[in-house]
Design a protein around this motif. Structure first.
Motif, mmCIF file in Angstrom:
data_model
loop_
_atom_site.group_PDB
_atom_site.id
_atom_site.type_symbol
_atom_site.label_atom_id
_atom_site.label_comp_id
_atom_site.label_asym_id
_atom_site.label_seq_id
_atom_site.Cartn_x
_atom_site.Cartn_y
_atom_site.Cartn_z
ATOM 1 N N GLY A 153 46.919 52.498 45.783
ATOM 2 C CA GLY A 153 45.787 51.919 44.877
ATOM 3 C C GLY A 153 45.882 50.102 44.723
ATOM 4 O O GLY A 153 45.428 49.668 44.195
ATOM 5 N N ILE A 154 46.713 49.603 45.914
ATOM 6 C CA ILE A 154 47.100 48.258 45.979
ATOM 7 C C ILE A 154 46.575 47.827 46.973
ATOM 8 O O ILE A 154 46.740 47.956 48.216
ATOM 9 C CB ILE A 154 48.629 47.999 45.822
ATOM 10 C CG1 ILE A 154 49.369 48.752 44.248
ATOM 11 C CG2 ILE A 154 49.073 46.778 45.583
ATOM 12 C CD1 ILE A 154 50.749 48.744 44.281
ATOM 13 N N SER A 155 45.833 46.560 46.874
ATOM 14 C CA SER A 155 45.320 45.810 48.124
ATOM 15 C C SER A 155 46.239 44.839 48.534
ATOM 16 O O SER A 155 47.361 44.446 47.670
ATOM 17 C CB SER A 155 44.127 45.211 47.814
ATOM 18 O OG SER A 155 44.167 43.916 46.877
ATOM 19 N N LEU A 156 46.456 44.339 49.834
ATOM 20 C CA LEU A 156 47.401 43.520 50.119
ATOM 21 C C LEU A 156 47.332 42.013 49.291
ATOM 22 O O LEU A 156 48.407 41.315 49.099
ATOM 23 C CB LEU A 156 47.212 42.766 51.542
ATOM 24 C CG LEU A 156 47.871 43.839 52.797
ATOM 25 C CD1 LEU A 156 47.711 43.349 54.140
ATOM 26 C CD2 LEU A 156 49.076 44.315 52.366
ATOM 27 N N ASP A 157 45.912 41.707 48.761
ATOM 28 C CA ASP A 157 45.777 40.409 48.320
ATOM 29 C C ASP A 157 46.431 40.556 46.664
ATOM 30 O O ASP A 157 47.143 39.521 46.336
ATOM 31 C CB ASP A 157 44.260 40.298 47.877
ATOM 32 C CG ASP A 157 43.635 39.904 49.293
ATOM 33 O OD1 ASP A 157 44.148 39.026 50.050
ATOM 34 O OD2 ASP A 157 42.195 39.569 49.233
ATOM 35 N N ILE A 158 46.228 41.896 46.080
ATOM 36 C CA ILE A 158 47.158 42.037 45.033
ATOM 37 C C ILE A 158 48.830 41.951 45.064
ATOM 38 O O ILE A 158 49.422 41.439 44.392
ATOM 39 C CB ILE A 158 46.809 43.426 44.247
ATOM 40 C CG1 ILE A 158 45.124 43.138 43.933
ATOM 41 C CG2 ILE A 158 47.681 43.719 43.252
ATOM 42 C CD1 ILE A 158 44.718 44.582 43.498
ATOM 43 N N TYR A 159 48.894 42.728 46.500
ATOM 44 C CA TYR A 159 50.515 42.481 46.721
ATOM 45 C C TYR A 159 51.187 41.178 46.752
ATOM 46 O O TYR A 159 51.954 40.841 46.234
ATOM 47 C CB TYR A 159 50.625 43.291 47.980
ATOM 48 C CG TYR A 159 52.308 43.111 48.501
ATOM 49 C CD1 TYR A 159 53.238 43.982 48.065
ATOM 50 C CD2 TYR A 159 52.482 42.295 49.392
ATOM 51 C CE1 TYR A 159 54.626 43.870 48.263
ATOM 52 C CE2 TYR A 159 53.788 42.243 49.875
ATOM 53 C CZ TYR A 159 54.729 43.078 49.272
ATOM 54 O OH TYR A 159 55.887 42.931 49.720
ATOM 55 N N TYR A 160 50.238 40.296 47.479
ATOM 56 C CA TYR A 160 50.478 38.933 47.731
ATOM 57 C C TYR A 160 50.954 38.272 46.460
ATOM 58 O O TYR A 160 51.590 37.363 46.068
ATOM 59 C CB TYR A 160 49.956 38.118 48.514
ATOM 60 C CG TYR A 160 49.623 38.692 50.027
ATOM 61 C CD1 TYR A 160 50.909 39.124 50.630
ATOM 62 C CD2 TYR A 160 48.541 38.919 50.804
ATOM 63 C CE1 TYR A 160 50.893 39.591 51.956
ATOM 64 C CE2 TYR A 160 48.415 38.977 52.033
ATOM 65 C CZ TYR A 160 49.639 39.691 52.689
ATOM 66 O OH TYR A 160 49.533 40.184 53.990
ATOM 67 N N GLN A 161 49.791 38.518 45.505
ATOM 68 C CA GLN A 161 49.642 37.606 44.172
ATOM 69 C C GLN A 161 51.097 38.278 43.176
ATOM 70 O O GLN A 161 51.736 37.412 42.545
ATOM 71 C CB GLN A 161 48.460 38.032 43.495
ATOM 72 C CG GLN A 161 47.430 37.435 43.916
ATOM 73 C CD GLN A 161 46.113 37.994 43.501
ATOM 74 O OE1 GLN A 161 46.189 38.405 42.217
ATOM 75 N NE2 GLN A 161 44.780 37.993 43.860
#
Length: 428
Positions: free
Chosen positions: A331-339
């Motif tokens: 449930g984690i997008s790459l954008d959220i991961y980068y943040q």
């Protein structure tokens, strides 16, 4: 007929080839006509209705150049097909293309084709690499049984005071400057004392409380807390203990074995044998992976190859896509991961670069050994393997092949497995 001229020049370094294809004559004229018809639909010129602007007026108003790149897109595929047909090259990565020259007389494309680099293997036999011996100790068996007992631990309501390790069922509400704050309230919350679930100092102050007791706990939020207004701030939690539960460790008795529901397990001895078998199976799987990694690593030391960066970049992109899928399953997008990690795609690609290079190196190495040893897998073998895998994953064969990448991918996968199996035999 199209008047198409082609010249070819090859750069030897890293197997990078430049193929120049020129499209002119009738083929280019027809492409410009199509480009104009496409542009004409939306062209607006005073004195003419939309879509009715004549070609000569359009070109005076917008310029001939406005048609060039649309026409180039029209002939790009045929130019690429021509480049592949006449050069007889097999690209290993997606080719890149640049427009070298373009005018009303024609367009000249430069295709950059990366082909498989030459691979030289000095030696891949008799390296004396063997898997480690597998042993399962009594301590490992006892440790795993301890995990099982912990997993089946029962929580039993008790009288008396809250102790470390107990589960306190509490109501709580937090106040800052005498006012409740968002997210600071809960009812009948099961808090394991010592789990460090709550902010520092909270759980320690619950120790010693009794069922029904109410108490004000003074704590401070950490300086790096996620809510700006609460960072480092002192607050008061009003807490009431509704129930206290203690963990009761299970015994290796008949009731426990029935709860385990393991086939053939009905005593301590049979449980130990089952646990030993499971530990050994896991160790064998892990050991096999380590053995193959070590084997490939040692063989790779004898390989000479100049790998184009484009091949590494493409493999990095594949790894990035796989990582994105893994994150999506959580449930984690790459954008959220980068943040969250304060990183970027560039940072992640750099992290993956070494693995990508190794993957490409091993693939080229195994393919070369496959050729040297004349290893082949027939379509019949691949089809049979596809059927077995489809059954294993409870899928229709055609659906499985679509997801896997087709029968050729099954063939390739089997070939690589055969090469690895051969390397094991040759290096014992």
């Amino acid at each position: 007929m199209a008047n198409t001229k082609e010249t070819k020049k090859t750069e030897k370094k890293n197997n990078v080839h430049e193929i120049i294809v020129k499209i002119e004559g009738v083929e280019w004229t027809e492409a410009l006509d199509k480009a104009f018809k496409s542009k004409q639909k939306d062209a607006k010129v005073d004195g003419f209705r939309k879509g009715k602007v004549p070609r000569n007026i359009y070109e005076k108003h917008y310029g001939k150049e406005s048609l060039f790149f649309l026409a180039a897109e029209e002939v790009l595929q045929s130019a690429y097909a021509k480049a592949m047909e006449e050069s007889n090259l097999i690209p290993v990565v997606q080719p890149s293309v640049d427009i070298k020259d373009i005018s009303d007389k024609g367009v000249e494309f430069t295709f950059k084709i990366i082909t498989k680099p030459e691979v030289k293997i000095k030696n891949y036999k008799g390296l004396g690499i063997k898997p480690e011996e597998i042993k399962v100790t009594k301590d490992e068996i006892d440790h795993e049984i301890g995990h099982l007992l912990e997993e089946y631990t029962e929580l039993v309501t008790k009288e008396g005071e809250v102790k470390n390790g107990d589960v306190a069922v509490i109501d709580f509400e937090g106040f800052k400057d005498g006012k409740p704050f968002d997210g600071g309230k809960g009812e009948n919350y099961s808090l394991e004392i010592g789990s460090n679930t709550f902010i520092p100092g909270f759980e320690e102050q619950v120790i010693g409380m009794k069922t029904g007791e109410e108490k004000d706990l003074t704590v401070s939020f950490p300086e790096d807390y996620g809510v700006e207004d609460l960072k480092g701030q002192p607050v008061i939690f009003k807490v009431k203990v509704n129930e206290i539960k203690e963990k009761v460790t299970r015994e290796l008795d008949k009731e426990f074995f029935e709860d385990l529901a393991m086939e053939g397990v009905h005593s301590k001895e049979t449980l130990e044998k089952e646990v030993e078998k499971n530990i050994k199976a896991q160790k064998e799987a892990d050991n096999e992976n380590k053995y193959i990694d070590h084997l490939l690593e040692e063989v790779a030391k004898n390989v000479e190859v100049d790998i184009p960066q484009e091949m590494v970049d493409e493999e990095t992109t594949r790894l990035l896509g796989r990582f994105e899928q893994q994150m999506a399953m959580q449930g984690i997008s790459l954008d959220i991961y980068y943040q969250f990690t304060k990183s970027s795609e560039e940072d992640l690609r750099k992290q993956m670069d070494k693995e990508a290079y190794q993957n490409v190196l091993y693939r080229l190495m195994l393919e070369e050994i496959m050729n040297l040893e004349k290893i082949e897998v027939s379509q019949e073998e691949a089809s049979k393997e596809a059927e077995e895998l489809a059954k294993k994953y409870k899928m229709d064969k055609e659906d499985f092949l679509k997801q896997f990448g087709g029968l050729e991918m099954i063939q390739y996968d089997l070939e690589m497995h055969k090469v690895i199996d051969l390397l094991k035999e040759l290096n014992k």
